[in-house]
Design a protein around this motif. Structure first.
Motif, PDB file in Angstrom:
ATOM      1  N   PRO A 181       0.825  -1.219   0.000  1.00  0.00           N
ATOM      2  CA  PRO A 181       0.000   0.000   0.000  1.00  0.00           C
ATOM      3  C   PRO A 181       0.853   1.259   0.000  1.00  0.00           C
ATOM      4  N   THR A 182       0.375   2.268  -0.702  1.00  0.00           N
ATOM      5  CA  THR A 182       1.124   3.532  -0.828  1.00  0.00           C
ATOM      6  C   THR A 182       0.637   4.594   0.147  1.00  0.00           C
ATOM      7  N   THR A 183      -0.267   4.230   1.042  1.00  0.00           N
ATOM      8  CA  THR A 183      -0.740   5.162   2.063  1.00  0.00           C
ATOM      9  C   THR A 183       0.435   5.650   2.911  1.00  0.00           C
ATOM     10  N   VAL A 184       0.479   6.947   3.184  1.00  0.00           N
ATOM     11  CA  VAL A 184       1.506   7.484   4.079  1.00  0.00           C
ATOM     12  C   VAL A 184       1.200   6.995   5.494  1.00  0.00           C
ATOM     13  N   LEU A 185       2.161   6.366   6.112  1.00  0.00           N
ATOM     14  CA  LEU A 185       1.940   5.708   7.393  1.00  0.00           C
ATOM     15  C   LEU A 185       2.277   6.602   8.570  1.00  0.00           C
ATOM     16  N   ILE A 186       1.605   6.306   9.682  1.00  0.00           N
ATOM     17  CA  ILE A 186       1.915   7.019  10.914  1.00  0.00           C
ATOM     18  C   ILE A 186       3.330   6.644  11.368  1.00  0.00           C
ATOM     19  N   PRO A 187       4.097   7.561  11.883  1.00  0.00           N
ATOM     20  CA  PRO A 187       5.447   7.198  12.356  1.00  0.00           C
ATOM     21  C   PRO A 187       5.379   6.180  13.497  1.00  0.00           C
ATOM     22  N   GLY A 188       6.357   5.300  13.533  1.00  0.00           N
ATOM     23  CA  GLY A 188       6.431   4.321  14.620  1.00  0.00           C
ATOM     24  C   GLY A 188       5.725   3.031  14.282  1.00  0.00           C
ATOM     25  N   ALA A 189       4.809   2.628  15.147  1.00  0.00           N
ATOM     26  CA  ALA A 189       4.126   1.339  15.000  1.00  0.00           C
ATOM     27  C   ALA A 189       3.016   1.458  13.963  1.00  0.00           C
ATOM     28  N   ALA A 190       3.380   1.356  12.685  1.00  0.00           N
ATOM     29  CA  ALA A 190       2.433   1.616  11.599  1.00  0.00           C
ATOM     30  C   ALA A 190       1.808   0.353  11.030  1.00  0.00           C
ATOM     31  N   ILE A 191       2.483  -0.775  11.139  1.00  0.00           N
ATOM     32  CA  ILE A 191       2.011  -2.031  10.554  1.00  0.00           C
ATOM     33  C   ILE A 191       2.007  -3.083  11.661  1.00  0.00           C
ATOM     34  N   VAL A 192       0.861  -3.739  11.861  1.00  0.00           N
ATOM     35  CA  VAL A 192       0.718  -4.691  12.959  1.00  0.00           C
ATOM     36  C   VAL A 192       0.178  -6.009  12.411  1.00  0.00           C
ATOM     37  N   LEU A 193       0.980  -7.057  12.566  1.00  0.00           N
ATOM     38  CA  LEU A 193       0.588  -8.399  12.150  1.00  0.00           C
ATOM     39  C   LEU A 193       0.449  -9.266  13.398  1.00  0.00           C
ATOM     40  N   VAL A 194      -0.720  -9.848  13.606  1.00  0.00           N
ATOM     41  CA  VAL A 194      -0.953 -10.784  14.702  1.00  0.00           C
ATOM     42  C   VAL A 194      -1.130 -12.167  14.073  1.00  0.00           C
ATOM     43  N   TYR A 195      -0.363 -13.141  14.559  1.00  0.00           N
ATOM     44  CA  TYR A 195      -0.351 -14.445  13.891  1.00  0.00           C
ATOM     45  C   TYR A 195      -0.186 -15.586  14.888  1.00  0.00           C
ATOM     46  N   ASN A 196      -0.625 -16.761  14.440  1.00  0.00           N
ATOM     47  CA  ASN A 196      -0.476 -17.987  15.215  1.00  0.00           C
ATOM     48  C   ASN A 196       0.730 -18.772  14.707  1.00  0.00           C
ATOM     49  N   CYS A 197       1.449 -19.393  15.627  1.00  0.00           N
ATOM     50  CA  CYS A 197       2.608 -20.186  15.250  1.00  0.00           C
ATOM     51  C   CYS A 197       2.752 -21.348  16.224  1.00  0.00           C
ATOM     52  N   GLY A 198       3.662 -22.268  15.896  1.00  0.00           N
ATOM     53  CA  GLY A 198       3.905 -23.411  16.767  1.00  0.00           C
ATOM     54  C   GLY A 198       3.498 -24.730  16.124  1.00  0.00           C
TER      55      GLY A 198
END
Length: 306
Positions: free
Chosen positions: A158-175
């Motif tokens: 995406p080309t949206t201008v992002l907020i500085p810092g924590a701009a992208i958040v991925l929550v995922y399952n693993c194990g």
């Protein structure tokens, strides 16, 4: 790289069970009483976390949050600029997800300068995790280790201008996979599913340990010597047997974590239990360092990326 888009990696939901049970550890250490069960359980958790850190893996099912400041290949200076270099595109059309094995995505969002959230949508054919219907803007790639979030063919971030810092958040399952259910066991250690609804046995459980608990709360550790079908498997029955066979509606727990990893956890936990200090003093008062035998067991499974 002069700039990293990594912000943080945070636990969301910890594993509910250890991949090595107290019954497994007591059989290994040769403890035949229950007075130290809580002590052994604490040693096992410490050992499992240490081995996860050493291998950079997640063993039992758990949920994590990966936070990034920019999309791959972007910097605050470049912003939404899109590279026209094909080599650069193939380098930045994905990012790795720490703590394999990657299982599924819970949520994937990014935020603009007004902190408005935008959802990323998964696509991809089976046997990748089930995609959403309709167009999407990322592929969940679980074959590699670590797993990856990838752009679809000819896709762009995406080309949206992002907020500085924590701009992208991925929550995922693993194990690795974990199993639980009920079983009936005959006098020869042949197991069949029990309970309602009736469960089945996964073939990845063969060769591993499972913990079986009877209706009185007594527990024992057993090796799965053979898997005949989803409805039948064979235990390696030990002598003396901590449980009484035949038995019905016994509860069991197990997992598909590789046995060398589980053996390494056992060695560390047994060392913590038997030796309260990292140095053992022999009868001749010569200090002897306890060898780190677990290193050889863990080394083949260590992840050196991400």
């Amino acid at each position: 790289m002069p700039f990293s888009n990594f912000v943080g990696l945070n636990p969301v939901t910890p594993p509910a069970l250890n991949c090595v049970s107290v019954a497994d550890a007591k059989a290994h250490i040769r403890v035949f009483h229950d007075a130290d069960d809580s002590v052994i359980a604490g040693h096992l958790w410490t050992a499992m976390l240490a081995c996860e850190d050493r291998t950079k893996r997640a063993f039992m099912p758990q949920t994590w949050q990966l936070v990034l400041s920019q999309w791959p290949g972007r910097t605050p200076a470049l912003g939404p600029e899109i590279s026209q270099d094909p080599q650069a595109y193939w380098r930045w059309n994905h990012f790795e997800v720490p703590k394999p094995p990657l299982v599924s995505v819970v949520s994937f969002q990014y935020f603009d300068t007004m902190y408005n959230p935008y959802n990323m949508t998964q696509v991809g054919p089976p046997p990748l995790p089930a995609p959403n219907t309709g167009p999407g803007n990322y592929i969940l790639q679980t074959y590699s280790e670590p797993g990856e979030i990838q752009l679809p063919f000819a896709g762009i971030w995406p080309t949206t201008v992002l907020i500085p810092g924590a701009a992208i958040v991925l929550v995922y399952n693993c194990g690795f996979s974990a199993f639980a259910g009920q079983m009936d066991v005959d006098e020869d250690g042949v197991c069949t599913p029990a309970g309602s609804p009736s469960n089945t046995f996964d073939p990845s459980i063969v060769g591993t340990w499972i913990t079986i608990t009877d209706q009185a709360g007594n527990a024992g550790s057993y090796n799965i010597a053979g898997w005949s079908s989803p409805a039948q498997m064979q235990l390696q029955v030990q002598t003396p047997n901590p449980l009484t066979f035949p038995g019905s509606s016994y509860s069991y727990t197990g997992n598909s974590v590789w046995m060398p990893i589980r053996q390494a956890i056992l060695l560390i936990a047994a060392h913590y239990y038997e030796n309260r200090e990292p140095i053992v003093t022999g009868r001749n008062e010569t200090a002897i360092e306890v060898p780190a035998m677990h290193d050889a067991l863990l080394a083949p499974y260590a992840i050196f990326r991400s």
